[in-house]
Write an enzyme that holds these catalytic residues in place. Structure first.
Site, PDB file in Angstrom:
ATOM      1  CE  LYS A  42      -1.692   3.084   1.898  1.00  0.00           C
ATOM      2  NZ  LYS A  42      -1.455   4.473   1.467  1.00  0.00           N
TER       3      LYS A  42
ATOM      4  CD  GLU B  61      13.570   1.272   9.010  1.00  0.00           C
ATOM      5  OE1 GLU B  61      14.142   2.307   9.412  1.00  0.00           O
ATOM      6  OE2 GLU B  61      14.074   0.145   9.103  1.00  0.00           O
TER       7      GLU B  61
ATOM      8  CB  CYS C  98      13.325   9.686   7.633  1.00  0.00           C
ATOM      9  SG  CYS C  98      14.150   8.443   6.641  1.00  0.00           S
TER      10      CYS C  98
ATOM     11  CD  GLU D  46      10.596  13.415  10.565  1.00  0.00           C
ATOM     12  OE1 GLU D  46       9.457  12.980  10.745  1.00  0.00           O
ATOM     13  OE2 GLU D  46      11.516  12.746  10.075  1.00  0.00           O
TER      14      GLU D  46
HETATM   15  P1  NAD Z   1       2.600   8.879   7.111  1.00  0.00           P
HETATM   16  O1  NAD Z   1       2.860   8.147   8.354  1.00  0.00           O
HETATM   17  O2  NAD Z   1       1.533   9.873   7.078  1.00  0.00           O
HETATM   18  O3  NAD Z   1       2.252   7.859   5.933  1.00  0.00           O
HETATM   19  C1  NAD Z   1       3.066   6.758   5.601  1.00  0.00           C
HETATM   20  C2  NAD Z   1       2.209   5.669   4.991  1.00  0.00           C
HETATM   21  O4  NAD Z   1       1.282   5.209   5.956  1.00  0.00           O
HETATM   22  C3  NAD Z   1       1.371   6.113   3.790  1.00  0.00           C
HETATM   23  O5  NAD Z   1       1.301   5.073   2.859  1.00  0.00           O
HETATM   24  C4  NAD Z   1       0.011   6.348   4.413  1.00  0.00           C
HETATM   25  O6  NAD Z   1      -1.038   6.210   3.491  1.00  0.00           O
HETATM   26  C5  NAD Z   1      -0.037   5.253   5.441  1.00  0.00           C
HETATM   27  N1  NAD Z   1      -0.965   5.498   6.560  1.00  0.00           N
HETATM   28  C6  NAD Z   1      -1.394   6.685   7.060  1.00  0.00           C
HETATM   29  N2  NAD Z   1      -2.257   6.473   8.073  1.00  0.00           N
HETATM   30  C7  NAD Z   1      -2.378   5.133   8.220  1.00  0.00           C
HETATM   31  C8  NAD Z   1      -3.109   4.299   9.117  1.00  0.00           C
HETATM   32  N3  NAD Z   1      -3.897   4.798  10.058  1.00  0.00           N
HETATM   33  N4  NAD Z   1      -2.962   2.950   8.996  1.00  0.00           N
HETATM   34  C9  NAD Z   1      -2.143   2.422   8.070  1.00  0.00           C
HETATM   35  N5  NAD Z   1      -1.446   3.159   7.190  1.00  0.00           N
HETATM   36  C10 NAD Z   1      -1.555   4.507   7.258  1.00  0.00           C
HETATM   37  O7  NAD Z   1       4.004   9.469   6.690  1.00  0.00           O
HETATM   38  P2  NAD Z   1       4.342  10.382   5.438  1.00  0.00           P
HETATM   39  O8  NAD Z   1       3.868  11.754   5.718  1.00  0.00           O
HETATM   40  O9  NAD Z   1       3.921   9.722   4.188  1.00  0.00           O
HETATM   41  O10 NAD Z   1       5.956  10.323   5.467  1.00  0.00           O
HETATM   42  C11 NAD Z   1       6.706  11.181   6.222  1.00  0.00           C
HETATM   43  C12 NAD Z   1       7.193  10.501   7.475  1.00  0.00           C
HETATM   44  O11 NAD Z   1       7.862   9.282   7.178  1.00  0.00           O
HETATM   45  C13 NAD Z   1       8.213  11.321   8.229  1.00  0.00           C
HETATM   46  O12 NAD Z   1       7.911  11.312   9.594  1.00  0.00           O
HETATM   47  C14 NAD Z   1       9.513  10.587   7.966  1.00  0.00           C
HETATM   48  O13 NAD Z   1      10.504  10.758   8.912  1.00  0.00           O
HETATM   49  C15 NAD Z   1       9.082   9.193   7.894  1.00  0.00           C
HETATM   50  N6  NAD Z   1      10.073   8.411   7.141  1.00  0.00           N
HETATM   51  C16 NAD Z   1      10.847   7.525   7.822  1.00  0.00           C
HETATM   52  C17 NAD Z   1      11.815   6.791   7.145  1.00  0.00           C
HETATM   53  C18 NAD Z   1      12.693   5.805   7.837  1.00  0.00           C
HETATM   54  O14 NAD Z   1      13.285   4.964   7.149  1.00  0.00           O
HETATM   55  N7  NAD Z   1      12.835   5.833   9.133  1.00  0.00           N
HETATM   56  C19 NAD Z   1      11.958   6.962   5.784  1.00  0.00           C
HETATM   57  C20 NAD Z   1      11.141   7.885   5.135  1.00  0.00           C
HETATM   58  C21 NAD Z   1      10.189   8.591   5.826  1.00  0.00           C
END
Ligand code: NAD
Length: 464
Positions: free
Chosen positions: A170, A245, A279, A371
């Site tokens: 997803k 992650e 990130c 962040e």
């Molecule tokens: P997000 O958590 O909003 O979304 C990530 C994914 O989760 C998307 O596919 C989203 O549709 C899904 N999602 C959202 N709500 C959900 C729920 N209730 N249940 C299941 N899935 C759900 O994050 P974002 O805004 O897309 O990405 C930015 C964040 O990701 C930042 O905090 C960044 O630090 C983090 N990030 C971490 C890493 C790492 O490797 N540690 C890498 C990249 C990004």
């Protein structure tokens, strides 16, 4: 931009269960470029069934054959790299040069590394009078963010396939077109039907349904800490494996003996790359008080080269742009001083944010703790090494970091005391085989290389 109007399930594109769609917007000009289906629990269920059905045969496929399929996948990613780069630029807004080298290039390295690892990894080991079998965990539910649309997908799918798992992906709602291209690549590479399945959709609907599905054995999630916490709770309640992650607030520690000019310019480049949407970006620069003014002058000169619309792309969407501008306002309100940039948007159209550098930031300010996920750097002053260590470790995150010193051993001694999953010494290069993941609230588990592969394996011991 070409988009599929269905889901890739069981080796073919099938109509979605419901009528809803998601508009994909180009963040550089705010134009809608495509629509993709917004999946429901029904689509997720069909995809999980397909993955379950495909699992026994794929798990029993000899590792050398799995390796050959992953190598074929890498070759398709190479052959279609221009299309991948253009798609990432269209839906994420990254400058084309960055899309070519990083967004299209890194997944080729990672897929290639897992083609090799699948062939060479030892899926069996001997411990005393026991043989330990390393077996695939089962069906993986992979949930990815938009910031590195293809890398995030490949960093989960390639090791899962190498291990013998099957996958339902997803992807993020902002970047589904790259995920659809990846599904095409899987098909072209000849992966058996059902081994990889794609359901596009909203996080709280399709993502939530995938994380909670009882047919999923492991949830691998990359995204925000807030959502990661929810997914961890859901997986914990069902006693299923989970890898998280999450976010970061990494420190770039410049020790007094370091080459200050180099450390500052590489530090700025690190934060501005991908418009700060990384990130592991080193968003806090720590400088000794005697070198502070010099570092500010160097930073101001370095950041001037990052022109929005040229070297720096927009943020992914209007919400992120608003969020990041809000953080810049908050920094000013809490007493930090602007060295460059500010909250005003540099262009009327497109979700751009001015590359921003703050001075006089103290460790407890919001901009030094939370962040931001935009092109914003905070420069903090430290008194001595102990003070630098306290500041570096003084957040809930622990994803990455950097240390600079004249002597590598001095930098390593400092890095050993940092509470973080990876540290670059004097600007060390990216290694696609090195484990990537967080300490503290930056996550659970590791991606990439053999450590990443082991996340998708479970052990069975036979005693003789
Ligand atoms: P997000 O958590 O909003 O979304 C990530 C994914 O989760 C998307 O596919 C989203 O549709 C899904 N999602 C959202 N709500 C959900 C729920 N209730 N249940 C299941 N899935 C759900 O994050 P974002 O805004 O897309 O990405 C930015 C964040 O990701 C930042 O905090 C960044 O630090 C983090 N990030 C971490 C890493 C790492 O490797 N540690 C890498 C990249 C990004």
């Amino acid at each position: 931009m070409k988009a599929h109007d269905g889901m890739y399930i069981g080796g073919q594109w099938r109509p979605a269960a419901g009528p809803d769609t998601i508009a994909v917007v180009n963040p550089a000009d705010e134009q809608v470029i495509a629509h993709v289906p917004a999946g429901t629990a029904e689509d997720v269920d069909a995809a999980v069934r397909a993955a379950r059905e495909a699992f026994p045969a794929w798990a029993a496929t000899p590792p050398a054959e799995r390796a050959a399929r992953i190598a074929a996948l890498r070759d398709v990613l190479v052959a279609r790299k221009d299309e991948i780069a253009e798609t990432v630029t269209a839906e994420l807004g990254a400058p084309l040069a960055l899309s070519r080298t990083v967004h299209a290039g890194v997944p080729v390295l990672v897929a290639g590394s897992y083609a090799e690892l699948a062939a060479s990894y030892s899926f069996e080991e001997r411990i005393g009078n026991s043989t330990v079998l390393l077996e695939p965990v089962g069906v993986v539910g992979a949930i990815t963010p938009w910031n590195y649309p293809l890398h995030q997908v490949v960093a989960k799918v390639a090791p899962a396939l190498a291990a013998g798992c099957t996958v339902v992906l997803k992807p993020a709602e902002d970047t589904p077109l790259t995920a659809q291209l990846f599904a095409e690549a899987i098909h072209e590479a000849g992966l058996p039907a059902g081994v990889f399945n794609l359901v596009t959709g909203l996080g709280p609907v399709a993502g939530q349904a995938l994380a909670a599905h009882e047919g999923v054995d492991l949830v691998s999630f990359t995204g925000s800490t807030a959502v990661g916490r929810q997914i961890g709770a859901t997986a914990g309640a069902a006693v299923k494996r989970v890898a998280l992650e999450l976010g970061g607030k990494s420190a770039n520690v410049i020790l007094p003996s370091a080459d200050l000019a180099k450390a500052v310019s590489v530090g700025i480049a690190n934060v501005m790359s991908n418009s700060g949407q990384t990130c592991s970006a080193w968003t806090r620069m720590l400088v000794h008080r005697n070198q502070y003014d010099e570092a500010l002058a160097l930073a101001a000169a370095a950041v001037a080269k990052y022109v929005p619309g040229e070297r720096v792309g927009p943020l992914v969407n209007a919400k992120q742009q608003q969020r990041v501008r809000g953080y810049i306002e908050k920094g000013l309100a809490e007493g930090a001083r602007l060295v460059a940039g500010g909250p005003e948007a540099p262009h009327e159209t497109g979700y751009y944010v001015s590359p921003t550098v703050f001075a006089d930031v103290t460790w407890d300010m919001t901009i030094a703790q939370e962040e931001i996920f935009g092109p914003v750097l905070s420069i903090l002053k430290y008194e001595d090494e102990e003070d630098a260590l306290r500041i570096a470790n003084g957040t809930v995150y622990g994803l990455a970091g950097a240390v600079w010193a004249a002597d590598e051993a001095e930098a390593v001694a400092f890095a050993r005391r940092m509470d973080t999953g990876q540290v670059d010494i004097n600007g060390g290069r990216f290694n696609p085989l090195a484990p990537f993941g967080g300490y503290k609230q930056s996550g659970v588990g590791r991606e990439l290389g053999p450590h990443g592969l082991s996340e998708y394996l479970q052990t069975k011991s036979l005693q003789f």
